[in-house]
Enzyme design. Sequence first.
Site, PDB file in Angstrom:
ATOM      1  N   GLU A  15      26.414 -18.462 -18.443  1.00 55.16           N
ATOM      2  CA  GLU A  15      27.338 -17.542 -18.318  1.00 55.16           C
ATOM      3  C   GLU A  15      28.747 -17.693 -18.100  1.00 55.16           C
ATOM      4  OE1 GLU A  15      26.299 -14.153 -18.254  1.00 55.16           O
ATOM      5  OE2 GLU A  15      24.109 -14.757 -18.446  1.00 55.16           O
TER       6      GLU A  15
ATOM      7  N   SER B  18     -24.096  11.895  17.429  1.00 58.40           N
ATOM      8  CA  SER B  18     -24.478  11.209  18.551  1.00 58.40           C
ATOM      9  C   SER B  18     -23.947   9.879  19.010  1.00 58.40           C
ATOM     10  CB  SER B  18     -25.888  10.809  18.534  1.00 58.40           C
ATOM     11  OG  SER B  18     -27.023  11.989  18.620  1.00 58.40           O
TER      12      SER B  18
END
Length: 824
Positions: free
Chosen positions: A87, A484
């Site tokens: 770059e 239950s």
Amino acid sequence: MISLIKHLLSLSCLLFFTVAIAGGIYLVALNQDLPNHEVLSSYEPPVESRVHADDGSLLTEFAHERRLFLPIQSIPDRVKEAFISAEDKNFYSHAGIDVAGIGRAILKDVENFGSGRPLRGASTITQQVAKNFFLSKDQTFNRKVREAILTLRIEQTYSKDKILELYLNQIPFGMRAFGVASAALAYYGKPVTELTVAEAAYLAALPKAPYNYDPYRHTQAALVRRNWVIDRMAENGYITNDEAEVEKAKPLDVKTGGGDHDIIAADYFSDEVRRQLIDQFGEKELYEGGLSVRTSIVPDLQNLARKALQKGLVEFDQRRGFHGILATVDVSGDWGSSLLKLVSTGKVPDLNDVPEWTLAVVLDVSPQSVEIGLRPETDRTGPPSGDRQTGTISAADMKWAFHDADNNKTAKSPNAVLKRGDVVYVERVSTNSHNFLLRQAPRLQGGFVAMDPKTGRVLALTGGFSHALSKFNRATQAMRQPGSSFKPFVYAAALDSGYTPASVILDAPISIANGGEVWSPDNYGNEGSNGPSTLRFGIEHSRNQMTVRLAQDMGMDLVAQYAERFGIYDKMPTYLPMALGAGETTVMRLVSAYAVIADGGKQIKPTLIDRVQDRYGKTIFRHDDRVCNECNAGKWEHQKEPTLVDNREQVLDPMTAYQITTMMEGVVQRGTAAGTIHISDRPVAGKTGTSNDSKDVWFVGFTPNLVAGVYIGFDTPASLGRTVTGGTLAAPIFAKFMEPASKLMPAEQFHVPQGMTFVAVNRKTGMKAQPDDPDAITEAFKPGTGPSDGLHIIGDSEETMQEQHPDASPQAEQAVKSGASGLF
């Protein structure tokens, strides 16, 4: 002539000053609305939050932008050198704008025109920081001038290392990755410190145009661009020419998807974690704040829970028959691509949390077998290969599909069920086998939770067969009747109130009047009554009539207090059907309540999150809030080891907790879950649950260091079949989890509270057993209590019709009308 020259000079000066003034005005105008570049000093980029399992493995990530921030000191030189070469060659020497570099780039681009070589950019790294942080991407003269001004200001304000740090942590790389640290994980599955020169060069090639250098769509272009970066690194003296040639010879070798192994079927757990984090910290902090979250999930236990629930649901569903095919495709061409398209377009769910299954298409079918083509592999190393794998389903391995969804036998051979082009799920019989089983996603659903009873840490959670099919979490969101499986809390209230496991209650028909309605609960299956029976017998065999009498004898206000104290309900109506589990709760709540019993009566706060740290590593949440004042001593001066003070509320007498635990051990050994669970080196306690018409079935149980619970039912409540109970469907799923899971935990025994006494009693009468009594059982008693000398029967009255005056009559009437007689 001299006069003309003077005149021209005057005009030139006037023009110069006019242009200068105009330029100055222009620059002042641009300068007035330029953003403040000094905000970069306090810049905190959006950073992804990462969620980890108990063992540190990555569970999931939450982010708008997948970014992990790294200070410049943590980024290796070879990575910085790759980006500088790609770059901005003169980054450390120019003042922000590289005039010489711009000239060289223009000349080089002219020289390379028409050669196909990539164009050289002219923007410096500082210019890109100015553009990415403050400006739009418009290619206009005004924007370029603004960029230049900001670039010079940034260079004057910040060091080169700070500018490079901002750049490397901000730029996009594709694959939803922002910043070099996240890119290293996304493309190579490794931290940035482990990148090779070739890998760093490829990442440095991406910011220009990530799509143009996609490793799969544009492989050759990606290689050319990467090698160009490597050449620039050699040209700049960062590597030798020989090293460059070695690196350029390497393949891209991209492994997209990250380096951590996903925990299969943890999406329900992750969703619940996400909801809790948003509630506590907010959505912005979760998706941008860079939180580091350590959760309680144990991958091995999660995998066992996932397999147990999925296997139980599939086995039940297959007994009900074949639903039908998923889709139909043309098999005369590229059927592999057709299968992939079905998934990519969402027409057929991708069951990635059922890894044993794959999608297949019928290529040929006969009375003896089905030839299938398998969905092409699409793992993380790249796109599907051109290879097409096939297999076989034998008639014996799909006999269940000869029945339709109503369980009617409609076929006698595979060719009466499937045809060419039909798309189905299949499962390989064994590793490397070419034989497959026909599969289908079950309509039945369920939820499963496993928890550490000592801490409340949720170790495993699954909210359904597949998160890909339904995101509704049945472990935390489904409100269903526990049946239950609620009874232990009725019996715990009784034991706390002076009853003993040997207390005797009448098991006989009872009728409760409420206004104009009469409720007469039956024992499950109308199997009749047993007469006078002990509390132990009542819970082991889940006797409804006994439980109603017990609740009536104590008073439903007391039962409601216990239910709310244990967190099963927020506010429980005080009508008698609630004693049989006629209310609605979640698996998470019920498992948490059982954990209280397993831990000797200490309050449990279920948690999925152990600790949360912010982006700087500071702990901002910790589940364990115990205080240890001596833990931070400066040095050891022969003092005792520090102790953590357990400040949790005692919500149940430890002796009561032990008594109800031993009674639930009987459920597993002799009762409604007998013969289902087999663990040899430690005790197991638990309770089955079945709601009216077998619409919901449950089993919740525990060992000394692990509690787990499972609920099974249709999302739209419907009967599972009159023979289906918690003992026949839910308990086997619990066993499939608990038996292998217990081997991952140390063997322990249930803690016996000090002062507890043990007496042999007759299991039928509850009185002290005589020597050699074949019905003798050792029972646990609190100090001052013991077996009765005579037969005292609770609920022994000639009156069978009793009036109830509940606090919530409308709900009571509804419960009476619905029956609540089939709860088991």
